[in-house]
Design an enzyme around this catalytic site. Structure first.
Site, PDB file in Angstrom:
ATOM      1  N   TYR A 168       0.823  -1.209   0.000  1.00  0.00           N
ATOM      2  CA  TYR A 168       0.000   0.000   0.000  1.00  0.00           C
ATOM      3  C   TYR A 168       0.857   1.259   0.000  1.00  0.00           C
ATOM      4  O   TYR A 168       0.617   2.166  -0.800  1.00  0.00           O
ATOM      5  CB  TYR A 168      -0.983  -0.011   1.163  1.00  0.00           C
ATOM      6  CG  TYR A 168      -2.254  -0.781   0.883  1.00  0.00           C
ATOM      7  CD1 TYR A 168      -2.258  -1.858   0.000  1.00  0.00           C
ATOM      8  CD2 TYR A 168      -3.457  -0.441   1.495  1.00  0.00           C
ATOM      9  CE1 TYR A 168      -3.410  -2.578  -0.265  1.00  0.00           C
ATOM     10  CE2 TYR A 168      -4.620  -1.158   1.235  1.00  0.00           C
ATOM     11  CZ  TYR A 168      -4.593  -2.212   0.362  1.00  0.00           C
ATOM     12  OH  TYR A 168      -5.738  -2.921   0.096  1.00  0.00           O
ATOM     13  N   GLU A 175       1.484   6.200  -7.118  1.00  0.00           N
ATOM     14  CA  GLU A 175       0.365   7.014  -7.580  1.00  0.00           C
ATOM     15  C   GLU A 175       0.703   8.500  -7.496  1.00  0.00           C
ATOM     16  O   GLU A 175       0.411   9.277  -8.419  1.00  0.00           O
ATOM     17  CB  GLU A 175      -0.879   6.720  -6.751  1.00  0.00           C
ATOM     18  CG  GLU A 175      -1.479   5.342  -6.985  1.00  0.00           C
ATOM     19  CD  GLU A 175      -2.618   5.053  -6.019  1.00  0.00           C
ATOM     20  OE1 GLU A 175      -3.378   5.987  -5.704  1.00  0.00           O
ATOM     21  OE2 GLU A 175      -2.739   3.893  -5.564  1.00  0.00           O
TER      22      GLU A 175
END
Length: 201
Positions: A168, A175
């Protein structure tokens, strides 16, 4: 995702559909991983970090990666519908936020050449695939066995809930680099004309 109904040895149409959906997504992400990871792994053998950086920066451009990534991540929009109509127990708002952030990243990387060729793109793609493969496999096992805890194979359960601690943060970091690169990319900013460049930014 795990169905709201219990599995009593006979799978109904809803659970059968969810199994097919999760299997398809698992296979899609497996294809992304299979296409993406080998070149990055081989770059580590050189002992030169610049080669690793270059390998990560080239992941999006590898044959087959971009279209499979686009479609398998876009398919996740169905998960919002699944939550909204009660097919799964996931909160609608949480699901919407999780999926929409991924869709925004897909939109950015699809329309921004600059974001496609920096290391964060590869980091994002590989992190997503390694997180999603066990997640969808876990949902398939839960649907087939009717129990997400006691009957799901422990290795799969452990991977599902342990790998996210690494994947994550690396996924989110990837991102962010995609968004930052797109925000500086004139091609992306002017995708819908110069009059919308401030909106795209």
């Amino acid at each position: 995702r795990k169905s709201t109904s219990s599995n009593c040895g006979k799978m109904g149409p809803k659970d059968a559909y969810l199994v097919l959906y999760n299997v398809a997504c698992c296979l899609g992400w497996s294809a992304v991983a299979a296409l993406s990871i080998p070149s990055v792994l081989s770059s580590f053998t050189t002992g030169d970090l610049s080669n690793v950086n270059n390998a990560l920066a080239s992941v999006y451009g590898l044959d087959g990666v971009a279209p499979i990534l686009f479609w398998v991540q876009t398919a996740a929009l169905l998960e919002i519908i699944h939550a909204a109509i009660g097919f799964v127990r996931s909160p609608v708002i949480v699901t919407f936020l999780q999926v929409s952030s991924r869709i925004a990243a897909i939109f950015a990387i699809t329309h921004s050449p600059e974001s496609q060729v920096q290391f964060g793109a590869g980091m994002m793609i590989i992190s997503w695939s390694l997180a999603e493969i066990p997640r969808y496999a876990f949902y398939v096992a839960a649907l087939i066995t009717g129990d997400a805890t006691k009957k799901t194979p422990f290795p799969l359960f452990w991977i599902r809930y342990s790998c996210f601690m690494i994947l994550y943060p690396t996924g989110i970091t990837g991102e962010l680099t995609v968004f930052l690169a797109a925000a500086k990319d004139e091609v992306f900013l002017n995708s819908y004309g110069e009059q919308f460049s401030s909106l795209m930014y």
